[in-house]
Scaffold this active site. Structure first.
Site, PDB file in Angstrom:
ATOM      1  CB  THR A  52      34.720  30.301  81.466  1.00 58.09           C
ATOM      2  OG1 THR A  52      34.485  29.833  82.787  1.00 58.09           O
ATOM      3  CG2 THR A  52      33.548  29.922  80.592  1.00 58.09           C
ATOM      4  CB  THR A  53      38.633  29.560  85.053  1.00 61.28           C
ATOM      5  OG1 THR A  53      37.320  29.585  85.593  1.00 61.28           O
ATOM      6  CG2 THR A  53      39.569  30.287  85.981  1.00 61.28           C
ATOM      7  CG  ASP A  85      30.695  24.600  84.431  1.00 64.59           C
ATOM      8  OD1 ASP A  85      30.132  25.402  83.654  1.00 64.59           O
ATOM      9  OD2 ASP A  85      31.481  24.954  85.322  1.00 64.59           O
ATOM     10  CG  ASP A  99      30.888  29.250  86.125  1.00 63.68           C
ATOM     11  OD1 ASP A  99      31.649  28.393  85.649  1.00 63.68           O
ATOM     12  OD2 ASP A  99      30.024  29.840  85.480  1.00 63.68           O
TER      13      ASP A  99
HETATM   14  P1  ADP Z   1      37.288  26.168  84.006  1.00 68.16           P
HETATM   15  O1  ADP Z   1      36.350  27.324  84.157  1.00 68.16           O
HETATM   16  O2  ADP Z   1      38.445  26.519  83.138  1.00 68.16           O
HETATM   17  O3  ADP Z   1      36.625  24.907  83.609  1.00 68.16           O
HETATM   18  P2  ADP Z   1      37.710  24.895  86.542  1.00 68.16           P
HETATM   19  O4  ADP Z   1      37.719  25.599  87.844  1.00 68.16           O
HETATM   20  O5  ADP Z   1      36.582  24.031  86.214  1.00 68.16           O
HETATM   21  O6  ADP Z   1      37.935  25.978  85.430  1.00 68.16           O
HETATM   22  O7  ADP Z   1      39.056  24.054  86.492  1.00 68.16           O
HETATM   23  C1  ADP Z   1      39.422  23.293  85.392  1.00 68.16           C
HETATM   24  C2  ADP Z   1      40.793  22.703  85.605  1.00 68.16           C
HETATM   25  O8  ADP Z   1      40.805  21.835  86.742  1.00 68.16           O
HETATM   26  C3  ADP Z   1      41.229  21.862  84.419  1.00 68.16           C
HETATM   27  O9  ADP Z   1      42.559  22.173  84.091  1.00 68.16           O
HETATM   28  C4  ADP Z   1      41.087  20.441  84.928  1.00 68.16           C
HETATM   29  O10 ADP Z   1      41.977  19.548  84.299  1.00 68.16           O
HETATM   30  C5  ADP Z   1      41.421  20.595  86.390  1.00 68.16           C
HETATM   31  N1  ADP Z   1      40.845  19.521  87.212  1.00 68.16           N
HETATM   32  C6  ADP Z   1      39.561  19.145  87.298  1.00 68.16           C
HETATM   33  N2  ADP Z   1      39.418  18.107  88.155  1.00 68.16           N
HETATM   34  C7  ADP Z   1      40.661  17.835  88.616  1.00 68.16           C
HETATM   35  C8  ADP Z   1      41.187  16.864  89.548  1.00 68.16           C
HETATM   36  N3  ADP Z   1      40.407  15.998  90.154  1.00 68.16           N
HETATM   37  N4  ADP Z   1      42.514  16.897  89.783  1.00 68.16           N
HETATM   38  C9  ADP Z   1      43.307  17.786  89.184  1.00 68.16           C
HETATM   39  N5  ADP Z   1      42.870  18.713  88.306  1.00 68.16           N
HETATM   40  C10 ADP Z   1      41.578  18.738  88.022  1.00 68.16           C
HETATM   41 MG    MG Z   2      35.309  23.705  84.579  1.00 67.13          MG
END
Ligand code: ADP
Ligand code: MG
Length: 541
Positions: free
Chosen positions: A97-98, A391, A64
């Site tokens: 956040t990322t 989240d 996270d």
């Molecule tokens: P954040 O802290 O920004 O939410 P995450 O590690 O949760 O970071 O990653 C979010 C990213 O992962 C988004 O761009 C989302 O569209 C992408 N994502 C989530 N699930 C999938 C999936 N099953 N396939 C491809 N991309 C995904």
């Molecule tokens: Mg996320």
């Protein structure tokens, strides 16, 4: 002549560190990029985890973004500004956040190239702002409506939020729990979800699949004395934030005891006072007491005799939650409370969970209070499950707040990038370059998703762009195969708000950092300031 005898003029106290102009700018950009780079590898479903060990040796294993940044204790001022946007993102929308931080890092990286071409920060800022405004419009066009009734879509939203966060095998199950939780606290009138109404309680042991949604409040506590009832139906609940003890720390009295009778009468006196306190509770037909402070053994005895279930050392925030759930007022003084201050719950019960007891307050006056009781093999696993659930709840709440979702998996970023390149052609010169830079920066999200999944980013981006050129605006990356998929069809969806907030705050912080041309760190009275300097701020760099 004046010139012969120039004395240096000091306008700042001794020990002040100052960096200005290009050096200041490039130091700030370097620090911000370094922070973004640190968490880039955690983005997306295949993102890696970080292990953070704090000064006490406690470890956190997490994926996270905001948690990593908070625990990292970033010291550089520009780095801190980046951490701030992650915190805002967390607070405002609960997820993304990322994304926000990685975007800011890339915006700055692209801006640096422009600065090297002698483009003034003001021009870059203007171009970035034009690009942002256009991006927000395009985002709206790409979004799709969602309401509390769209169970399927809500489940997908929740699953997307939790992908890659340590609940992989039980994602569907957990998504169902989070959607149920949000549905039970959803306010039809205001169309809002107040996440304060969802309490998250964790208990190590068992399996993630043993997690449950309790309609009510669960406390990680047990009744204070085993002879108290284990279960109370039709509970009249007293919430007390003072101790059921006789202790007056303010008066330091000294008692001189000269014979055994005096001890006896002293103890009797104390017992009488405690009985008095309990009597005041009994009089009001209370049968459950939650006390923020301690409960004396003698008071415990009298409470038990009156069939009252009492719990001690309940945290302030738990008291507040029970207050909200049962309608009770928190009472400080036993002399002045009335039955109106009591709360109500259909049932208060101590139950065995894992290898410990917990107190369940169910069937509350306000049915909008729920608890997600999360289970998992170890504390570390549980903590990460909790962050995933946070989240998911955040995403559900923000999607329901403005009722729109957008396709994930890099789809929106590529589409925005394409549309912004088109927009840049309407401008000329330096502004055009800035808009192009903004457009190019957005590709960092799909590129990172591909990289973190072990795919060839160049191949993937090329294919993705081609799909979008052909009008497939919701095309994203399948991180397992590297193939291009329709993100909406595959159920990879995110709240519109996550994207608007991430883009806005990333642009704002970039503009702010670019405008800084002077860093002045007041040294105070420190002798050797270089040792006090945050990393990267050393003047000798
Ligand atoms: P954040 O802290 O920004 O939410 P995450 O590690 O949760 O970071 O990653 C979010 C990213 O992962 C988004 O761009 C989302 O569209 C992408 N994502 C989530 N699930 C999938 C999936 N099953 N396939 C491809 N991309 C995904
Ligand atoms: Mg996320």
């Amino acid at each position: 002549m004046l010139g012969n005898n120039i004395q240096p003029i000091f306008i700042l106290p001794e020990g002040t560190q100052r960096t200005s102009g290009k050096t200041a700018q490039s130091n700030n950009i370097a620090a911000a990029k370094a922070v973004a780079e640190t968490i880039r590898t955690t983005l997306g479903p295949k993102g890696m985890d970080k292990m953070i060990v704090d000064s006490l040796g406690d470890i956190i294993v997490t994926n996270d973004g905001v948690t990593i940044l908070k625990e990292m204790n970033v010291e550089h001022p520009a780095g801190k500004m980046i951490v701030e946007i992650a915190k805002t993102q967390e607070k405002e929308v609960g997820d993304g956040t990322t994304t926000a931080v990685v975007l800011a890092g890339e915006f700055l990286k692209e801006a640096e190239t422009l600065l090297e071409q002698d483009i003034h920060p003001t021009v870059i800022n203007k171009g970035y702002r034009i690009a942002l405004n256009h991006a927000l419009k395009v985002l709206n066009d790409l979004s799709k409506k969602v309401t509390i009734k769209d169970d399927e879509l809500l489940l997908k939203l929740s699953m997307t939020a939790m992908t890659g966060k340590g609940v992989e095998d039980s994602k569907e199950f957990m998504a169902k729990l989070t959607v149920d939780a949000v549905k039970s606290i959803f306010d039809e009138k205001t169309n809002e979800v107040d996440l304060e109404d969802v309490k998250i309680e964790t208990k190590a042991g068992g399996n993630i699949l043993d997690s449950v949604l309790v309609k009510g409040i669960v406390l990680d506590k047990e009744r204070v004395h085993p002879s108290m009832p284990k279960k109370v139906e039709n509970a009249n609940i007293l919430l007390l934030d003072s101790a059921l003890e006789i202790k007056n720390t303010e008066i330091d009295a000294k008692i001189n005891i000269t014979n055994p009778e005096q001890i006896q009468s002293f103890l009797e006196m104390e017992e009488k006072m405690l009985k008095n306190m309990v009597d005041k509770i009994v009089e009001k037909n209370v049968n459950v007491v939650f006390c923020q402070k301690g409960i004396d053994d003698v008071a415990q005895h009298f409470l038990s005799k009156n069939n009252i279930l009492a719990v001690r050392r309940v945290t302030k925030s738990d008291l507040e939650k029970i207050s909200k759930a049962t309608g009770a007022n928190i009472v400080s003084n036993l002399d002045s409370f009335t039955e109106k201050d009591l709360g109500f719950a259909g049932r208060v019960e101590e139950k065995f969970v894992g290898d410990e007891n917990m107190i369940f307050v169910e069937d509350c006056k306000n049915p909008k209070s729920v608890t997600l009781l999360l289970r998992g093999s170890t504390e570390h696993v549980l903590e990460e499950v909790k962050r995933a659930v946070d989240d998911a709840l955040g995403d559900l709440a923000s999607a329901l707040k403005n009722n729109f979702v957008v396709p994930g998996a890099g789809a929106v970023e590529i589409e925005l990038s394409r549309k912004l390149k088109e927009l840049s052609e309407k401008y000329s010169g330096r502004e055009q370059l800035a808009i192009e830079s903004f457009a190019k920066s957005l590709e960092v999200i799909p590129r990172t998703l591909a990289e973190n999944s072990g795919l060839d980013p160049i191949d993937v981006i090329t294919e993705l762009k081609a799909a979008h050129e052909n009008g497939k605006t919701t095309s994203g990356i399948n991180v397992e195969t590297g193939k291009i998929i329709d993100a909406f069809n595959e159920g990879i969806v995110e709240p519109l708000m996550v994207k608007t907030q991430a883009l806005t705050s990333a642009t704002e912080v970039t503009n702010m950092i670019l405008r800084i041309d002077d860093i002045i760190i007041s040294g105070g009275n420190e002798k050797n300031n270089n040792e006090q300097m945050p990393p990267g701020m050393n003047m000798n760099m």
